[in-house]
Design an enzyme around this catalytic site. Structure first.
Site, PDB file in Angstrom:
ATOM      1  CE  LYS A 122      -3.123  -2.996   0.118  1.00 50.34           C
ATOM      2  NZ  LYS A 122      -2.180  -4.114   0.327  1.00 50.34           N
ATOM      3  CB  SER A 470      -2.400 -11.940  -1.791  1.00 54.03           C
ATOM      4  OG  SER A 470      -1.037 -11.943  -2.116  1.00 54.03           O
TER       5      SER A 470
END
Length: 556
Positions: A122, A470
């Site tokens: 992120k 993911s």
């Protein structure tokens, strides 16, 4: 005039200058640009443990180039450590916290530019959102990829460890073998080594022009990574002088280029979410359907994990992102007039790159012999996802599956069922109430998908969720289902045993029940109570948008 003149010029700013003198400014320094170095250093994760060294190299280079660097910290969440736990709900939230913190620090101190350094997933989109919001000259420095772990003759990544859990649960390996994989999967500093989310987003940022050529695939521990960080600071000083700002680079064509590269390298589903969010901050009209349009014409040409054979350091040795882009450019699949932070067009940057990848490697395929003829991130729609959802279809043998729904209200419940052999071939696993609002935070379902692969069900079971996946996930998986269950989406109306069809060829995701029954269930639906009322998760759930719009929190 420099933006920092607001805090350095005039008699009224004498107190401001007094503070700056305390941190090392002299008389002559008040005429220099002030550069923020947003440092995501953390010892919690190998992705970020090496960032301090890069920050110091950047700081020194910026000073030598005639700027005054000012370092400040921003946070990170380790997806690999929080994966499969309640803590994973904070992962996507951290993207917003990172963006907010960089924007806050830079604007509060009237900085003239910012060099953002990040490693874990992120960090990249968080920094890019901040750069787009502020529109001051900026450069992103990626912390670099981890080198592969080794066990006998196998290359390992952290995903190997997740899959080993499923292999152990199904009796395919013993505990000693599981521990051996655990101890060898992550050999040092750097972000997860396949074409997972961190490496996907670093490749996208290089393509967008806000990081330097070749920098997105360098290994964290190699000297060239530190040299690239120093060069990035020099480029930033030049960008301030030339007034090259992020919104000059973040055009619709640049985003289309980034999507094309994500498809070509076989990148993460999270790229859809993050590029939508960055584009929104940049004021660019990018929508989820743009991904499908581009997917139809751009093949996958890189044989990279999770579904392929190689890791990102292999891609770097094979020519990196410039070699991938050169093939796409020559085929008319990129916009060559887009510029980077150095002020050079893509066509100029790639002029000396060979038109074909070296025949001595097989990481990057020629366009004439792609790994897959079309991109691997398909946008499906249907009554289960009227706003769309993202299917990762690389490495699957069966793009069409109709089967009974196995419904789980959380990731934990699903994982327990898989590990106890209660999920069978032909099932369509549904994990819901894991969306941006419902989770909240849209957790990644790596533990269940890895357990499915480990149990040898990867091409026999489909999994759909309003959460995320993911970058290490592969198989017939469909995420980002929107609208999500918590806001009344159809995924919340699925009953155990309902027939569901996923057809990646026809771009369809369908709950196979009569419309009358759907309407009855919809009328009976009641909005669930939020799982969190206060704190950052409570605040996030109240503010966040649909995943089809990037799951942003600053929508007007």
């Amino acid at each position: 005039m420099l933006r920092s003149a607001a805090i350095t010029k005039g008699t009224q700013r004498s107190p401001n200058r007094a503070m700056l003198r305390a941190v090392g400014f002299g008389d002559e320094d008040f005429n220099k640009p002030i550069i923020g170095i947003a440092n995501g250093y953390s010892t919690i994760t190998p992705c970020n443990i090496g960032l301090n060294d890069l920050a110091r190299r950047s700081e020194e280079a910026a000073r030598q180039a005639g700027a005054m660097p000012q370092m400040f910290g921003t946070i990170t969440v380790s997806d690999g450590i929080s994966m499969g736990t309640e803590g994973m709900k904070y992962s996507l939230v951290s993207r917003e916290v990172i963006a907010d913190s960089i924007e806050t620090a830079c604007n509060a101190q009237s900085m003239d530019g910012v060099l953002a350094i990040g490693g874990c997933d992120k960090n990249m989109p968080g920094a890019m959102i901040a750069l787009a919001r502020m529109n001051i000259p900026g450069v992103f420095v990626y912390g670099g990829t981890i080198k592969p772990g080794k066990l006998a003759d196998r290359d390992l990544t952290v995903v190997s460890a997740f899959e080993a859990v499923g292999q152990h649960a199904s009796g395919k390996i013993n505990e000693e073998q599981l521990t051996a994989i655990e101890k060898n999967a992550c050999p040092g500093a750097g972000s997860c080594g396949g074409m997972f989310t961190a490496n996907t987003m670093s490749a996208a940022i290089e393509t967008l022009g806000l990081s330097l050529p070749y920098s997105s695939t360098m290994a964290a521990e190699d000297e060239e990574k530190a040299n690239s960080a120093a060069r990035s600071a020099e480029v930033l000083v030049d960008a301030i002088k030339a007034n090259i700002c992020p919104l000059d680079l973040l055009t619709k064509n640049a985003f289309e280029n980034a999507i094309s590269v994500v498809m070509a390298v076989g990148g993460s589903t999270n790229a859809v979410l993050h590029l939508l969010a960055i584009a929104r901050s940049a004021g660019v009209d990018l929508c989820i359907d743009d991904f499908e349009r581009i997917r139809q014409r751009v093949p996958v040409i890189c044989d990279l994990k999770p579904s392929g054979r190689y890791v990102t350091v292999d891609l770097h040795k094979a020519g990196g992102i410039p070699q991938v882009m050169k093939q796409l450019l020559d085929a008319g699949l990129l916009h060559g007039d887009c510029c980077n932070v150095e002020g050079k067009t893509l066509r100029e940057l790639l002029k000396d790159v060979p038109s074909e990848p070296s025949a001595e490697q097989d990481v990057i395929h020629p366009l004439s012999k792609p790994v897959y003829a079309k991109g691997h991130l398909a946008i499906l729609k249907g009554n289960l996802a009227s706003e769309g959802c993202v299917a990762k279809i690389s490495g699957i043998k069966t793009p069409v599956l109709t089967g009974p729904a196995r419904v789980f209200e959380s990731e934990e419940a699903c994982l327990a069922a898989i590990l106890n052999n209660k999920v069978k071939a032909g099932d369509v696993v549904v994990i819901r109430n894991e969306g941006p609002v419902g989770g909240p935070g849209m957790r990644e379902m790596l533990a269940p998908t890895s357990a499915i692969v480990g149990a040898d069900l990867g091409d026999k079971v489909a999994l759909i969720t309003d959460g995320r996946f993911s970058g290490g996930t592969y198989g017939l998986v469909v995420g980002h289902v929107a609208p999500e269950a918590a806001v009344g989406g159809m995924i919340g109306l699925v009953h155990e045993g309902d027939s569901i069809t996923i057809d990646a060829d026809q771009l369809l995701i369908q709950l196979n029940i009569e419309n009358d029954e759907l309407e009855r269930r919809s009328s009976a639906w009641k909005k669930p109570q939020p799982r969190y009322q206060t704190g950052v998760l409570g605040k996030y759930a109240r503010m966040v948008s649909s995943s089809s719009k990037g799951a942003v929190t600053d929508q007007p």
